[in-house]
Design a protein around this motif. Sequence first.
Motif, PDB file in Angstrom:
ATOM      1  N   HIS A  74       0.858  -1.187   0.000  1.00 34.35           N
ATOM      2  CA  HIS A  74       0.000   0.000   0.000  1.00 34.35           C
ATOM      3  C   HIS A  74       0.886   1.227   0.000  1.00 34.35           C
ATOM      4  O   HIS A  74       1.935   1.253   0.661  1.00 34.35           O
ATOM      5  CB  HIS A  74      -0.895  -0.008   1.243  1.00 34.35           C
ATOM      6  CG  HIS A  74      -2.042   0.954   1.177  1.00 34.35           C
ATOM      7  ND1 HIS A  74      -3.258   0.629   0.623  1.00 34.35           N
ATOM      8  CD2 HIS A  74      -2.153   2.240   1.630  1.00 34.35           C
ATOM      9  CE1 HIS A  74      -4.083   1.654   0.730  1.00 34.35           C
ATOM     10  NE2 HIS A  74      -3.437   2.644   1.334  1.00 34.35           N
ATOM     11  N   PHE A  75       0.472   2.241  -0.737  1.00 32.90           N
ATOM     12  CA  PHE A  75       1.264   3.470  -0.830  1.00 32.90           C
ATOM     13  C   PHE A  75       0.414   4.678  -0.470  1.00 32.90           C
ATOM     14  O   PHE A  75      -0.739   4.799  -0.887  1.00 32.90           O
ATOM     15  CB  PHE A  75       1.824   3.650  -2.243  1.00 32.90           C
ATOM     16  CG  PHE A  75       2.490   4.985  -2.459  1.00 32.90           C
ATOM     17  CD1 PHE A  75       3.668   5.305  -1.805  1.00 32.90           C
ATOM     18  CD2 PHE A  75       1.919   5.942  -3.306  1.00 32.90           C
ATOM     19  CE1 PHE A  75       4.288   6.543  -1.989  1.00 32.90           C
ATOM     20  CE2 PHE A  75       2.523   7.187  -3.494  1.00 32.90           C
ATOM     21  CZ  PHE A  75       3.713   7.477  -2.835  1.00 32.90           C
ATOM     22  N   ILE A  76       1.022   5.600   0.301  1.00 29.09           N
ATOM     23  CA  ILE A  76       0.401   6.882   0.621  1.00 29.09           C
ATOM     24  C   ILE A  76       1.404   7.971   0.262  1.00 29.09           C
ATOM     25  O   ILE A  76       2.545   7.954   0.736  1.00 29.09           O
ATOM     26  CB  ILE A  76       0.029   7.001   2.113  1.00 29.09           C
ATOM     27  CG1 ILE A  76      -0.857   5.841   2.560  1.00 29.09           C
ATOM     28  CG2 ILE A  76      -0.677   8.325   2.376  1.00 29.09           C
ATOM     29  CD1 ILE A  76      -1.141   5.846   4.054  1.00 29.09           C
ATOM     30  N   GLY A  77       0.968   8.917  -0.564  1.00 25.97           N
ATOM     31  CA  GLY A  77       1.871   9.970  -1.015  1.00 25.97           C
ATOM     32  C   GLY A  77       1.526  11.323  -0.434  1.00 25.97           C
ATOM     33  O   GLY A  77       0.697  11.454   0.472  1.00 25.97           O
ATOM     34  N   THR A  78       2.176  12.341  -0.974  1.00 18.49           N
ATOM     35  CA  THR A  78       1.964  13.721  -0.557  1.00 18.49           C
ATOM     36  C   THR A  78       1.259  14.486  -1.668  1.00 18.49           C
ATOM     37  O   THR A  78       1.600  14.347  -2.837  1.00 18.49           O
ATOM     38  CB  THR A  78       3.308  14.397  -0.217  1.00 18.49           C
ATOM     39  OG1 THR A  78       3.869  13.777   0.946  1.00 18.49           O
ATOM     40  CG2 THR A  78       3.125  15.885   0.060  1.00 18.49           C
ATOM     41  N   HIS A  79       0.298  15.292  -1.296  1.00 22.74           N
ATOM     42  CA  HIS A  79      -0.505  16.056  -2.249  1.00 22.74           C
ATOM     43  C   HIS A  79       0.367  16.927  -3.149  1.00 22.74           C
ATOM     44  O   HIS A  79       1.243  17.659  -2.681  1.00 22.74           O
ATOM     45  CB  HIS A  79      -1.483  16.937  -1.466  1.00 22.74           C
ATOM     46  CG  HIS A  79      -2.422  17.735  -2.317  1.00 22.74           C
ATOM     47  ND1 HIS A  79      -3.300  17.155  -3.205  1.00 22.74           N
ATOM     48  CD2 HIS A  79      -2.614  19.089  -2.422  1.00 22.74           C
ATOM     49  CE1 HIS A  79      -3.994  18.099  -3.815  1.00 22.74           C
ATOM     50  NE2 HIS A  79      -3.593  19.279  -3.359  1.00 22.74           N
TER      51      HIS A  79
END
Length: 417
Positions: free
Chosen positions: A368-373
């Motif tokens: 799972h990946f979570i990035g920056t806006h």
Amino acid sequence: MKTPFLVCLLLLDLSCAYNGVAQFDDQTSVQEKKYLIYDVNPGEGFNLRRDVYMRVANVVRQLREQGYNYILVLPPWGNLYHWRKRENKCKWSEFFDVESLNLFVPVMEFEDFIKEAGHQIDLVLYLQSYAEGWQDGEFEMKFDIRPCIEAQHYYEKVGDKWRGMFFSYSEVWSHDVKCLSIQGQSSTLVDAIKKGFNETYRLMVDRSETILHDHFGDIHYWRARRSMRYSKAVIEMGDKFRHEAFNSNDIDDRTVIKDNWQNTEKKHGDAIGGNYLCVHLRRRDFVRSHKKNIPSIEGAAKQISETAKRLKLNQLFLSTDADTVEIDELASFLSPSNITLTRFEGGPQLSDGFISVVDQWVCAHAKHFIGTHQSTFSFRIHEDREILGFLSETTFNRLCPDHENECEQPAKWTIVY
């Protein structure tokens, strides 16, 4: 603020690791070739430059399809804002598989261009916006040779030679510099080159970020993007790190792809990824310029903890430009405390650019990946995961600001074959 010309020339000349020589299959003689060199605004970062490459590669694709035998000359990397070591004159082969790029359009390293065609450039075509801006609020595709608005701050005529930054190669010069006001896309620049500059043997297009994609996310976009495979050195180091840190490998993670990107087509859901969560936490200048759209350190830790708990993951790979104080603070806020935070530290022998693309490779293989806006670093990871075949819900995620329990997630620009 204007950059003094002489200061622009005083750039560091640090070597980079993993250099290689580009090769391409071309049946024409050296005399029949034309060279298209390009550059972008010095302030642009590594991952925006990757996007500009795709725009210019599609310029060359269209020119070649219409009978103009241009070879794309790759601009050396260096002296970028986020590279704290300030490496310079780095070849593309340090970061990318140049032979893979050649399967889309013929390319060559700048040093190879010098060896083959010399230190002279026939014309620098400096792209600029129209001084009067958009007329009547409508965007019209157009181009015109106009007086230079700012090019004189970057190029200076010394005798009969135009001198400039030219990627810190002081012996390189141009016979002429012209300014092209342009509104449009890759195809607009194609039209401009065909109309006025198709006889130019060694053409350099500066400020190439001025042009847009013809159709963002279409098949030509994705063919150019799929050709941008990472270098063997990046992949080997990233895979070694994945294995040692997370017991992650391509077979178990279902992230195996064929050597030739032209023969690779993976469906969403083919990839499951390694047993870890990856988060790209952007700090530094984003704290100032995007303060309303990013969380505090404590807010980021809360969201990471909640996602890890929901996915039953206790291993976190953190990709960040935060300083050690902020990283330690983040680790202290993670709950439960059994979440292990891991980073790829690299080493003093590795360039900052090399470390960053290894980070992206490791993030691309996470469950799972979570990035920056609005981070182009995160955008490139989205694309890598699309190529590998991950489900969209595992890829297009962002950290929300503290004042929003739920925030708008990234647009899902899914792959097109």
